[in-house]
Write an enzyme that holds these catalytic residues in place. Structure first.
Site, short mmCIF file in Angstrom:
data_model
loop_
_atom_site.label_atom_id
_atom_site.label_comp_id
_atom_site.label_asym_id
_atom_site.label_seq_id
_atom_site.Cartn_x
_atom_site.Cartn_y
_atom_site.Cartn_z
CG HIS A 25 -0.39 0.31 2.51
ND1 HIS A 25 -0.07 -0.64 3.45
CD2 HIS A 25 -0.06 1.50 3.08
CE1 HIS A 25 0.43 -0.07 4.52
NE2 HIS A 25 0.44 1.23 4.32
CG ASP A 66 0.12 -4.02 2.86
OD1 ASP A 66 0.26 -3.45 1.77
OD2 ASP A 66 0.09 -3.41 3.95
CB SER A 112 3.19 1.70 6.17
OG SER A 112 2.03 1.92 6.92
#
Length: 371
Positions: free
Chosen positions: A108, A138, A215
């Site tokens: 993402h 992911d 992230s």
């Protein structure tokens, strides 16, 4: 008598005024004329750092250079002029995977981007190219052409993690580069939906602060080994609320090499067809497991002699084999089967538990490449 009282009152009032003035201006006079000049206070010796502090500092210093800052941009076309230009899209973290310049991050982080720039801890920046991405976990891999790369992070394992053990997260939250947070493993085996609708299973939950920009950064154990890739937080405000999630390193170590080699991740398959909606209807009738609706000729399921369901003349579905376990994991629904298969690689032999007409049996199959 009145004159004496008045004189005494005047004397008392004057004395009070003198005292008040002395109280108000006395310290200034003392400071200006009599007090020694102010100096810094003596430092109290701290002594040596605690052992756990030393260990945390050592882990951060060893891992910091291997963590990178990723910024992405998006190519857009002006509606009126038709000119094409790049605009900033977002940012995240990543880390060096190997000496060939492969960088691991979240899918993402780079999703929808047309370009990405990787900044190393020493300030060098490089344009990155996309090697492969896997939305179902992911995960994504970029590559940069750089000399003298920092060493790859040592890889640990997530299968042996215990709730309560210490973890450390390094990343770039809110653009604040190379930030360290510390916490514990709060839970194991968590599940979150991926962007493609399939659940990401087996996630590590931690209370180490993970904020936007973290992230794709590494989650480390107290020995400095990679045990996960920080992927998401659970927070109504979008900031860390003590519930963060990381993709476990055992999954990373299975998916990333395949992304590097082929550009995509192909999970193993049994060679059967199933339907989540049909399975949900069967579950309401008390059928536990995944109904085998069809067996692909020449597949592992075909070689194991699995029998698919059949339709009667009046349109009723008669179950054949129902998968209730795979590789030692119970299978109650389609998501369970997907998660169980995802723990293995194509070519591995696994034991599958089947039920048919109330009888249970086990077969061994060699998993094939998925699509």
């Amino acid at each position: 008598m009145d004159d004496r009282f008045s004189r005494r009152l005047a004397v008392v009032t004057l004395a009070a005024l003198v005292l008040i003035l002395a109280w108000r201006i006395g310290p200034d006079i003392y400071r200006d004329h009599f007090a020694p000049p102010a100096e810094p206070r003596l430092v109290t010796p701290r002594g040596d750092l605690a052992e756990d502090e030393k260990a945390t500092i050592a882990v951060f210093r060893a891992a910091r250079d291997s963590v990178v800052f990723i910024t992405t941009s998006e190519r857009v076309r002006d509606f009126w002029t038709r000119n094409v230009f790049e605009i900033p899209r977002g940012s995240g973290s990543g880390f060096v995977w190997d000496r060939r310049g492969h960088i691991v991050t979240n899918d993402h982080v780079i999703e929808g981007a047309s370009a990405a720039v990787v900044q190393l801890a020493d300030g060098r920046s490089y344009s990155a190219r996309l090697v492969g991405r896997d939305p179902s976990h992911d995960l994504a891999v970029l590559r940069i052409d750089a000399e003298a790369l920092p060493p790859p992070l040592p890889v640990g394992e997530s299968a042996t993690l215990e709730v309560g053990q210490t973890v450390l997260a390094i990343g770039n939250p809110f653009g604040l580069d190379w930030t360290l947070t510390k916490g514990i493993v709060s839970a194991l085996g968590r599940e979150l939906p991926a962007s493609n609708g399939r659940p990401i299973t087996g996630l590590v939950q931690t209370d180490a602060a993970i904020n936007p920009g973290n992230s794709g950064g590494p989650l480390l154990d107290s020995a400095g080994r990679l045990i996960g890739v920080n992927t998401a937080i659970y927070s109504p405000s979008g900031a860390s609320a003590g519930i963060g999630f990381a993709v476990p390193v055992d999954t990373v170590n299975r998916v990333v090499p395949e992304l590097i080699n082929t550009g995509r991740y192909t999970p193993p398959t049994l060679g059967i067809r199933y339907d989540p909606e049909v399975n949900a209807l069967a579950a309401r009738q008390g059928v536990r497991g995944v109904l085998v609706l069809d067996v692909i000729p020449g597949s592992p399921a075909d070689a194991a002699g699995m029998v698919p369901a059949r339709l009667t003349r009046d349109g009723r579905l008669v179950p054949g084999d129902v998968i209730v376990g795979l590789g030692g994991m119970p299978v109650d629904e389609v998501d369970d089967l997907i998660a169980a298969l995802d723990r293995h690689r194509p070519g591995e032999r696994v034991r599958v538990t089947l039920e048919r007409a109330g009888e249970r049996r086990e077969v061994e199959v060699t998993l094939a490449d998925g699509v």
